[in-house]
Design a protein around this motif. Structure first.
Motif, PDB file in Angstrom:
ATOM      1  N   PHE A   1      -6.906  -2.886  -5.584  1.00  0.00           N
ATOM      2  CA  PHE A   1      -5.887  -2.563  -4.435  1.00  0.00           C
ATOM      3  C   PHE A   1      -6.202  -3.613  -3.116  1.00  0.00           C
ATOM      4  O   PHE A   1      -7.399  -3.329  -2.731  1.00  0.00           O
ATOM      5  CB  PHE A   1      -5.646  -1.250  -3.965  1.00  0.00           C
ATOM      6  N   ILE A   2      -5.375  -4.719  -2.954  1.00  0.00           N
ATOM      7  CA  ILE A   2      -5.781  -5.368  -1.802  1.00  0.00           C
ATOM      8  C   ILE A   2      -5.074  -5.141  -0.489  1.00  0.00           C
ATOM      9  O   ILE A   2      -3.912  -4.394  -0.379  1.00  0.00           O
ATOM     10  CB  ILE A   2      -5.020  -6.919  -2.113  1.00  0.00           C
ATOM     11  N   ARG A   3      -6.110  -4.738   0.425  1.00  0.00           N
ATOM     12  CA  ARG A   3      -5.677  -3.981   1.679  1.00  0.00           C
ATOM     13  C   ARG A   3      -6.015  -5.074   2.792  1.00  0.00           C
ATOM     14  O   ARG A   3      -6.751  -6.005   2.790  1.00  0.00           O
ATOM     15  CB  ARG A   3      -6.563  -2.907   1.831  1.00  0.00           C
ATOM     16  N   ASN A   4      -5.163  -4.943   3.958  1.00  0.00           N
ATOM     17  CA  ASN A   4      -5.165  -5.537   4.996  1.00  0.00           C
ATOM     18  C   ASN A   4      -4.419  -5.014   6.094  1.00  0.00           C
ATOM     19  O   ASN A   4      -3.689  -4.146   6.053  1.00  0.00           O
ATOM     20  CB  ASN A   4      -4.790  -6.933   4.732  1.00  0.00           C
ATOM     21  N   GLU A   5      -4.637  -5.487   7.389  1.00  0.00           N
ATOM     22  CA  GLU A   5      -3.832  -5.138   8.442  1.00  0.00           C
ATOM     23  C   GLU A   5      -3.046  -6.312   8.796  1.00  0.00           C
ATOM     24  O   GLU A   5      -3.396  -7.176   8.998  1.00  0.00           O
ATOM     25  CB  GLU A   5      -4.898  -4.767   9.707  1.00  0.00           C
ATOM     26  N   GLY A   6      -1.544  -5.982   8.831  1.00  0.00           N
ATOM     27  CA  GLY A   6      -0.754  -7.018   9.334  1.00  0.00           C
ATOM     28  C   GLY A   6      -0.698  -8.254   8.036  1.00  0.00           C
ATOM     29  O   GLY A   6      -1.054  -7.762   6.951  1.00  0.00           O
ATOM     30  N   ASN A   7      -0.446  -9.234   8.557  1.00  0.00           N
ATOM     31  CA  ASN A   7      -0.632 -10.580   7.640  1.00  0.00           C
ATOM     32  C   ASN A   7      -1.819 -11.367   7.926  1.00  0.00           C
ATOM     33  O   ASN A   7      -1.506 -12.137   8.976  1.00  0.00           O
ATOM     34  CB  ASN A   7       0.557 -11.068   7.491  1.00  0.00           C
ATOM     35  N   PRO A   8      -2.829 -11.356   7.214  1.00  0.00           N
ATOM     36  CA  PRO A   8      -3.943 -12.375   7.993  1.00  0.00           C
ATOM     37  C   PRO A   8      -3.727 -13.733   7.827  1.00  0.00           C
ATOM     38  O   PRO A   8      -4.362 -14.432   8.673  1.00  0.00           O
ATOM     39  CB  PRO A   8      -5.113 -11.919   6.930  1.00  0.00           C
TER      40      PRO A   8
ATOM     41  N   GLY B   1       8.901  10.275   4.197  1.00  0.00           N
ATOM     42  CA  GLY B   1       8.633   9.828   5.547  1.00  0.00           C
ATOM     43  C   GLY B   1       8.117   8.429   5.553  1.00  0.00           C
ATOM     44  O   GLY B   1       7.805   7.800   4.362  1.00  0.00           O
ATOM     45  N   PRO B   2       7.611   7.937   6.487  1.00  0.00           N
ATOM     46  CA  PRO B   2       6.870   6.591   6.568  1.00  0.00           C
ATOM     47  C   PRO B   2       5.783   6.455   5.607  1.00  0.00           C
ATOM     48  O   PRO B   2       5.132   7.666   5.596  1.00  0.00           O
ATOM     49  CB  PRO B   2       6.388   6.494   8.028  1.00  0.00           C
ATOM     50  N   PHE B   3       5.558   5.587   4.691  1.00  0.00           N
ATOM     51  CA  PHE B   3       4.327   5.492   3.751  1.00  0.00           C
ATOM     52  C   PHE B   3       3.166   5.369   4.372  1.00  0.00           C
ATOM     53  O   PHE B   3       2.124   5.480   3.773  1.00  0.00           O
ATOM     54  CB  PHE B   3       4.711   4.658   2.789  1.00  0.00           C
ATOM     55  N   ASN B   4       3.068   4.820   5.687  1.00  0.00           N
ATOM     56  CA  ASN B   4       1.836   4.407   6.216  1.00  0.00           C
ATOM     57  C   ASN B   4       1.588   4.895   7.645  1.00  0.00           C
ATOM     58  O   ASN B   4       2.404   4.577   8.532  1.00  0.00           O
ATOM     59  CB  ASN B   4       1.444   2.893   6.347  1.00  0.00           C
ATOM     60  N   GLU B   5       0.561   5.625   7.842  1.00  0.00           N
ATOM     61  CA  GLU B   5       0.121   6.172   9.097  1.00  0.00           C
ATOM     62  C   GLU B   5      -0.913   5.374   9.778  1.00  0.00           C
ATOM     63  O   GLU B   5      -1.289   5.651  10.700  1.00  0.00           O
ATOM     64  CB  GLU B   5      -0.040   7.677   8.930  1.00  0.00           C
ATOM     65  N   THR B   6      -1.416   4.649   8.984  1.00  0.00           N
ATOM     66  CA  THR B   6      -2.409   3.521   9.654  1.00  0.00           C
ATOM     67  C   THR B   6      -2.193   2.069   9.771  1.00  0.00           C
ATOM     68  O   THR B   6      -0.999   1.880   9.194  1.00  0.00           O
ATOM     69  CB  THR B   6      -3.692   3.741   8.696  1.00  0.00           C
ATOM     70  N   LYS B   7      -2.848   1.347  10.131  1.00  0.00           N
ATOM     71  CA  LYS B   7      -2.378  -0.161  10.318  1.00  0.00           C
ATOM     72  C   LYS B   7      -2.743  -0.777   9.013  1.00  0.00           C
ATOM     73  O   LYS B   7      -2.155  -1.761   9.015  1.00  0.00           O
ATOM     74  CB  LYS B   7      -3.274  -0.677  11.664  1.00  0.00           C
ATOM     75  N   GLU B   8      -3.706  -0.467   8.316  1.00  0.00           N
ATOM     76  CA  GLU B   8      -3.920  -0.932   7.017  1.00  0.00           C
ATOM     77  C   GLU B   8      -2.978  -0.462   5.816  1.00  0.00           C
ATOM     78  O   GLU B   8      -2.629   0.810   5.777  1.00  0.00           O
ATOM     79  CB  GLU B   8      -5.313  -0.496   6.517  1.00  0.00           C
ATOM     80  N   VAL B   9      -2.729  -1.545   5.151  1.00  0.00           N
ATOM     81  CA  VAL B   9      -1.687  -1.343   3.992  1.00  0.00           C
ATOM     82  C   VAL B   9      -2.016  -2.097   2.747  1.00  0.00           C
ATOM     83  O   VAL B   9      -3.067  -2.636   2.966  1.00  0.00           O
ATOM     84  CB  VAL B   9      -0.403  -1.925   4.239  1.00  0.00           C
ATOM     85  N   ILE B  10      -1.711  -1.513   1.701  1.00  0.00           N
ATOM     86  CA  ILE B  10      -2.106  -2.106   0.411  1.00  0.00           C
ATOM     87  C   ILE B  10      -0.825  -3.292   0.342  1.00  0.00           C
ATOM     88  O   ILE B  10       0.322  -2.758   0.008  1.00  0.00           O
ATOM     89  CB  ILE B  10      -2.046  -1.164  -0.794  1.00  0.00           C
TER      90      ILE B  10
ATOM     91  N   GLY C   1      -9.363 -15.010   5.981  1.00  0.00           N
ATOM     92  CA  GLY C   1      -8.891 -13.849   6.914  1.00  0.00           C
ATOM     93  C   GLY C   1      -9.494 -12.520   6.331  1.00  0.00           C
ATOM     94  O   GLY C   1     -10.367 -12.494   5.543  1.00  0.00           O
ATOM     95  N   LYS C   2      -9.347 -11.635   7.130  1.00  0.00           N
ATOM     96  CA  LYS C   2      -9.800 -10.224   7.025  1.00  0.00           C
ATOM     97  C   LYS C   2      -9.028  -9.480   5.883  1.00  0.00           C
ATOM     98  O   LYS C   2      -7.958  -9.159   6.063  1.00  0.00           O
ATOM     99  CB  LYS C   2      -9.697  -9.449   8.520  1.00  0.00           C
ATOM    100  N   TRP C   3      -9.730  -9.366   4.816  1.00  0.00           N
ATOM    101  CA  TRP C   3      -9.298  -8.616   3.468  1.00  0.00           C
ATOM    102  C   TRP C   3     -10.130  -7.570   3.192  1.00  0.00           C
ATOM    103  O   TRP C   3     -11.367  -7.893   3.427  1.00  0.00           O
ATOM    104  CB  TRP C   3      -8.789  -9.635   2.626  1.00  0.00           C
ATOM    105  N   ARG C   4      -9.427  -6.578   2.262  1.00  0.00           N
ATOM    106  CA  ARG C   4     -10.551  -5.733   1.510  1.00  0.00           C
ATOM    107  C   ARG C   4      -9.877  -5.455   0.381  1.00  0.00           C
ATOM    108  O   ARG C   4      -8.809  -5.322   0.298  1.00  0.00           O
ATOM    109  CB  ARG C   4     -10.530  -4.230   2.483  1.00  0.00           C
ATOM    110  N   ILE C   5     -10.607  -5.245  -0.771  1.00  0.00           N
ATOM    111  CA  ILE C   5     -10.245  -4.820  -1.995  1.00  0.00           C
ATOM    112  C   ILE C   5     -10.991  -3.532  -2.525  1.00  0.00           C
ATOM    113  O   ILE C   5     -12.125  -3.635  -2.494  1.00  0.00           O
ATOM    114  CB  ILE C   5     -10.461  -6.036  -2.648  1.00  0.00           C
TER     115      ILE C   5
END
Length: 119
Positions: free
Chosen positions: A7-14, A66-75, A102-106
């Protein structure tokens, strides 16, 4: 071979701050990585995900939308890969060229085999 979901995770669009040329180079670089993994028989599927969505939950006899995301990070996307073990899956994740841009997490998760659900 075992199956894994990455799962590729990031905040916004790096890459949002990149020039159009840099964005295109990023897409080409990641696309080449995916093509290579497919040709090697390591990638079953890969897709980007849109940033918006919804979450459905069930609690106390009621559904809640409800909204799917309560944090800034999304898949923002996923890879469905084949690897011999978790170590190889981690190695594949680390070879993703998006980390150069950029800043990504997997997140790497083994797919559980359950009789009657999957093969």
């Amino acid at each position: 071979m075992k199956e894994f979901m990455l799962f590729i995770r990031n905040e916004g669009n790096p890459v949002a701050e990149f020039s159009p040329k840099q964005q295109q180079e990023h897409v080409q670089k990641v696309g080449a990585f995916i093509q290579k993994m497919v040709s090697e028989g390591k990638m079953k599927a890969a897709q980007p995900l849109e940033m918006q969505g919804n979450m459905v939950s069930y609690e106390n006899g009621s559904f809640i939308d409800g909204p799917f995301n309560e944090t800034k990070e999304v898949i923002s996307g996923y890879y469905h890969i084949l690897a011999s073990d978790l170590e190889e899956a981690i190695k594949i994740a680390k070879s993703d060229p998006r980390f150069e841009d950029g800043k990504w997490r997997i997140e790497i998760r083994p797919i559980m085999k359950v009789d009657g659900i999957n093969k």
